[in-house]
Design a protein around this motif. Structure first.
Motif, mmCIF file in Angstrom:
data_model
loop_
_atom_site.group_PDB
_atom_site.id
_atom_site.type_symbol
_atom_site.label_atom_id
_atom_site.label_comp_id
_atom_site.label_asym_id
_atom_site.label_seq_id
_atom_site.Cartn_x
_atom_site.Cartn_y
_atom_site.Cartn_z
ATOM 1 N N GLN A 1 4.485 -37.454 93.448
ATOM 2 C CA GLN A 1 3.710 -38.658 92.677
ATOM 3 C C GLN A 1 4.571 -39.926 92.617
ATOM 4 O OE1 GLN A 1 3.113 -37.125 88.716
ATOM 5 N NE2 GLN A 1 1.278 -35.771 89.255
ATOM 6 N N LEU A 2 5.992 -39.779 92.679
ATOM 7 C CA LEU A 2 6.715 -41.119 92.759
ATOM 8 C C LEU A 2 6.614 -41.541 94.184
ATOM 9 C CD1 LEU A 2 8.889 -42.781 91.312
ATOM 10 C CD2 LEU A 2 10.569 -41.014 92.338
ATOM 11 N N ASN B 1 11.118 -26.394 89.257
ATOM 12 C CA ASN B 1 11.183 -26.774 90.594
ATOM 13 C C ASN B 1 9.717 -27.272 91.304
ATOM 14 O OD1 ASN B 1 13.897 -26.278 90.987
ATOM 15 N ND2 ASN B 1 13.459 -24.208 91.732
ATOM 16 N N ARG B 2 8.653 -26.719 90.975
ATOM 17 C CA ARG B 2 7.433 -27.010 91.175
ATOM 18 C C ARG B 2 7.022 -28.470 90.434
ATOM 19 N NH1 ARG B 2 2.574 -26.830 89.223
ATOM 20 N NH2 ARG B 2 2.962 -25.835 87.162
ATOM 21 N N THR B 3 7.325 -28.507 89.531
ATOM 22 C CA THR B 3 7.178 -30.006 88.627
ATOM 23 C C THR B 3 7.885 -30.996 89.181
ATOM 24 O OG1 THR B 3 6.691 -28.412 86.647
ATOM 25 C CG2 THR B 3 7.116 -30.934 86.300
ATOM 26 N N LEU B 4 8.988 -30.656 89.454
ATOM 27 C CA LEU B 4 10.055 -31.762 90.215
ATOM 28 C C LEU B 4 9.427 -31.942 91.597
ATOM 29 C CD1 LEU B 4 12.751 -33.383 90.390
ATOM 30 C CD2 LEU B 4 13.690 -31.542 91.283
ATOM 31 N N GLU B 5 8.736 -31.130 92.273
ATOM 32 C CA GLU B 5 8.377 -31.647 93.523
ATOM 33 C C GLU B 5 6.858 -32.456 93.426
ATOM 34 O OE1 GLU B 5 9.455 -31.050 96.542
ATOM 35 O OE2 GLU B 5 11.197 -30.418 95.774
ATOM 36 N N GLU B 6 6.042 -31.963 92.498
ATOM 37 C CA GLU B 6 4.938 -32.577 91.891
ATOM 38 C C GLU B 6 5.564 -34.169 91.526
ATOM 39 O OE1 GLU B 6 2.661 -30.632 88.832
ATOM 40 O OE2 GLU B 6 2.307 -29.144 90.465
ATOM 41 N N TYR B 7 6.614 -34.243 90.901
ATOM 42 C CA TYR B 7 7.001 -35.555 90.432
ATOM 43 C C TYR B 7 7.448 -36.435 91.939
ATOM 44 C CZ TYR B 7 10.191 -38.940 88.344
ATOM 45 O OH TYR B 7 10.857 -40.021 88.344
ATOM 46 N N LYS B 8 8.413 -35.786 92.447
ATOM 47 C CA LYS B 8 8.555 -36.487 93.759
ATOM 48 C C LYS B 8 7.554 -36.963 94.424
ATOM 49 C CE LYS B 8 13.030 -34.305 94.184
ATOM 50 N NZ LYS B 8 14.127 -33.304 95.036
#
Length: 182
Positions: A78-79, A69-76
């Motif tokens: 960054q995107l 979830n944390r990685t997904l939030e970081e990815y979002k």
């Protein structure tokens, strides 16, 4: 043997003999002690390992889920930042393109004006040169014609020049007044 049973009397089959009961309890406690000493720690250890594996697996799964979830939030994030940066770069490119087009138009206008000005200057220089050449030619022809009419040569250049200038000035004045009348 039967006589032994008959001597004691009627014995209740549900109540065991005291010696058998003592031997049975003693064996029971020995077996139970041995099982408790040898088997119970292994069972406890296996149960603890299973508990740890299940709980640890759940904890690891929760940690992995939290990390995902944390990685997904970081990815979002960054995107979104990359999209914002792309939009900014696109807008900047549009502005630079518009500026370049404006500069190129201004440069083209300047070059056109310079060419037109140079052309006008060249035309004016050519007109003066032609006018001078024409004056000389007309003067020469007029002098030759006048010399033929008069019958003598008009080779005096000062006089010839004054006559030619008066004649051409008169032609220019009449051309200018004809132009003004239109």
């Amino acid at each position: 043997m039967m006589t032994f049973l008959a001597e004691e009397g009627a014995q209740n089959p549900l109540i065991p003999d005291t010696a058998e009961l003592v031997v049975g309890l003693l064996c029971f406690f020995i077996v139970f002690g041995l099982l408790g000493k040898k088997l119970l720690p292994n069972i406890q250890k296996t149960l603890a390992e299973r508990h740890d594996a299940i709980e640890g697996g759940l904890e690891r799964a929760e940690k992995a889920q939290a990390e995902a979830n944390r990685t997904l939030e970081e990815y979002k994030a960054q995107l979104a930042e990359a999209r914002h940066e792309a939009a900014r770069i696109t807008e900047q490119a549009r502005e630079q393109g518009a500026q370049i087009i404006t500069e190129m138009r201004e440069e083209g206008q300047r070059q056109r004006d310079a060419i037109v000005t140079a052309g006008h200057a060249q035309i004016e220089a050519d007109r003066r040169q032609v006018t001078t050449a024409l004056r000389q030619e007309v003067g020469r022809l007029a002098t030759d014609l006048a010399g033929r009419v008069v019958g003598e040569s008009l080779q005096d250049s000062a006089r010839q020049s004054r006559v030619i200038d008066r004649f051409l000035d008169g032609l220019e004045d009449s051309a200018a007044s004809a132009e003004a009348a239109r």
